[in-house]
Design a protein around this motif. Sequence first.
Motif, short mmCIF file in Angstrom:
data_model
loop_
_atom_site.label_atom_id
_atom_site.label_comp_id
_atom_site.label_asym_id
_atom_site.label_seq_id
_atom_site.Cartn_x
_atom_site.Cartn_y
_atom_site.Cartn_z
N ALA A 142 12.21 -42.54 -9.10
CA ALA A 142 11.30 -42.43 -10.24
C ALA A 142 12.09 -42.60 -11.52
O ALA A 142 13.26 -42.19 -11.60
N ALA A 143 11.45 -43.21 -12.52
CA ALA A 143 12.08 -43.41 -13.83
C ALA A 143 11.58 -42.30 -14.76
O ALA A 143 10.38 -42.13 -14.92
N ILE A 144 12.53 -41.56 -15.35
CA ILE A 144 12.16 -40.35 -16.12
C ILE A 144 12.77 -40.41 -17.51
O ILE A 144 13.93 -40.81 -17.67
N PRO A 172 11.63 -53.81 -10.76
CA PRO A 172 10.55 -54.79 -10.62
C PRO A 172 10.14 -55.45 -11.94
O PRO A 172 9.81 -56.63 -11.98
N GLY A 173 10.19 -54.68 -13.05
CA GLY A 173 9.75 -55.21 -14.35
C GLY A 173 10.55 -56.42 -14.80
O GLY A 173 10.10 -57.21 -15.63
N MET A 174 11.75 -56.58 -14.27
CA MET A 174 12.64 -57.67 -14.72
C MET A 174 12.07 -59.05 -14.47
O MET A 174 12.42 -60.01 -15.15
N ASN A 221 4.91 -52.97 -10.46
CA ASN A 221 5.78 -52.65 -11.59
C ASN A 221 5.65 -51.15 -11.94
O ASN A 221 4.70 -50.75 -12.59
N PRO A 222 6.63 -50.33 -11.51
CA PRO A 222 6.48 -48.88 -11.62
C PRO A 222 6.46 -48.38 -13.07
O PRO A 222 6.90 -49.08 -13.98
N LEU A 223 5.98 -47.13 -13.22
CA LEU A 223 5.80 -46.55 -14.56
C LEU A 223 6.92 -45.56 -14.88
O LEU A 223 7.51 -44.97 -13.96
N ILE A 224 7.16 -45.37 -16.15
CA ILE A 224 8.11 -44.35 -16.58
C ILE A 224 7.36 -43.03 -16.76
O ILE A 224 6.26 -43.00 -17.32
N ILE A 225 7.96 -41.95 -16.25
CA ILE A 225 7.34 -40.63 -16.37
C ILE A 225 7.98 -39.89 -17.54
O ILE A 225 9.21 -39.75 -17.61
N ALA A 278 3.62 -43.23 -18.63
CA ALA A 278 3.23 -43.93 -19.86
C ALA A 278 4.00 -45.23 -20.04
O ALA A 278 5.09 -45.25 -20.60
N PRO A 279 3.42 -46.33 -19.57
CA PRO A 279 3.98 -47.63 -19.93
C PRO A 279 3.55 -47.97 -21.35
O PRO A 279 2.76 -47.23 -21.94
N SER A 280 4.06 -49.05 -21.89
CA SER A 280 3.66 -49.43 -23.24
C SER A 280 2.13 -49.65 -23.28
O SER A 280 1.55 -50.17 -22.33
N VAL A 327 11.62 -51.00 -30.00
CA VAL A 327 11.66 -51.62 -28.66
C VAL A 327 11.73 -50.49 -27.63
O VAL A 327 12.06 -49.35 -27.96
N GLU A 328 11.43 -50.85 -26.38
CA GLU A 328 11.29 -49.83 -25.34
C GLU A 328 12.63 -49.17 -25.02
O GLU A 328 13.70 -49.66 -25.39
N SER A 329 12.54 -48.09 -24.22
CA SER A 329 13.73 -47.32 -23.87
C SER A 329 14.69 -48.14 -23.01
O SER A 329 14.30 -49.09 -22.33
N GLY A 358 5.55 -47.55 -5.12
CA GLY A 358 6.05 -47.53 -3.74
C GLY A 358 7.55 -47.31 -3.63
O GLY A 358 8.07 -47.17 -2.53
N LEU A 359 8.27 -47.25 -4.75
CA LEU A 359 9.72 -47.05 -4.67
C LEU A 359 10.03 -45.57 -4.37
O LEU A 359 9.23 -44.69 -4.69
N SER A 360 11.21 -45.32 -3.80
CA SER A 360 11.58 -43.94 -3.49
C SER A 360 12.28 -43.28 -4.69
O SER A 360 12.72 -42.14 -4.62
#
Length: 363
Positions: free
Chosen positions: A126-128, A239-241, A70-74, A149-151, A187-189, A122-124
């Motif tokens: 990135a979440a920004i 993936p988080g879904m 589950n990737p992270l937000i940058i 920074a995830p929650s 709530v999250e972004s 591992g994804l190509s």
Amino acid sequence: MAWPNIKGTVVLKASNGADEERALLFAAEILKKGGLVAFPTETVYGLGGDALNPGAVQNIYQVKQRPPDNPLIIHVTGMDQAARLVKEIPPEAFLLAENFWPGPLTMVLPKKDLVPDITTAGLSSAAIRVPAHLLARKLIHAAGVPLAAPSANLSGRPSPTTAGHVLEDLAGRIEAVLDGGSCSVGVESTVLSMLPGIPALLRPGGITLEMLEDVLKRKVLDLTIEGKGGVFKGAPPSPGMKYRHYAPRAPLYLVVGDYPAQRKQLVALTESFLMQGRKVALLLSRESAGICPAPVLRVLGSREKPAQIAKRLFAVLREMDLLEVDVIVVEGFDEQGMGRAVMNRLRKAAAEIISTDGKDSTW
Ligand code: AMP
Ligand code: MG
């Protein structure tokens, strides 16, 4: 004056400008050395670590007990820093950034090799995002690196909207928390894929689908409606879904459907749990507040103002744990505007979704 400390986690609470400066320097030093600091954003508290340091990122997953896929937000200070992390920023992403950054919009873009694979699981891509909270931006600036920074909660638990919530889950597991009071959005972004193709909503949040379409002047694909015969089949696009989230300890029953029928169902369900001798918590809109007595009753906000409900939601879910209720019954809300983000979180928190019109099912 030394900062207070809970089980080894330093609580950085600033009451004036000089204190704030000292708190930011202290936190930035930890981050530069690969340590972890929880900090406030306008959405929820984030668990920050250097996004470009694989060791720090590894610690984020470990501390949160987050699934490694589950990737992270940058989090970055602005477009310049974002541009250093991604291969390209399409014109529509620029347009969205102009309108919604800083703010609760995360955009998924093709990543450069500089961003370690572990940060993006591992994804190509990135979440920004550029957070609007001033302390968050000052912290990223002071650290001099983008922050993954995830929650700042244990995976699966309701996200933290106060420093106290962070400490409930993570005291003793992280170096410090920067206390900036309550989060304004709650709530999250919003997560939006801006990879080639039609822009696709991966998570509803502080910036609504309607706001995005308004700026882009075209349809945004909503990929977040998996529980209702949604668009994607097979592997989820984000993936988080696929994870259950935001769950209080007691089972949560979410009642959805036509409003008058929904109210009847809320009463029937609450009464049947009460007859079984269970300590029921009933979470309602202001409009429904009088429908039925319950040992614990909380008004989340007006049905007309889902942003109000969003702001209170996670704090109320966490309170249910402290009150040790046996079962939680929650009114469902219209899935428009911020209502989409609220219902997305409630569906993922629910043990069961009860529909009065037969159209819905458990997520
Ligand atoms: P959280 O860190 O808990 O706010 O969750 C971050 C969300 O962003 C999760 O649902 C992730 O699946 C999603 N996400 C992060 N990076 C990507 C990416 N590269 N592609 C798609 N979704 C992502
Ligand atoms: Mg989270």
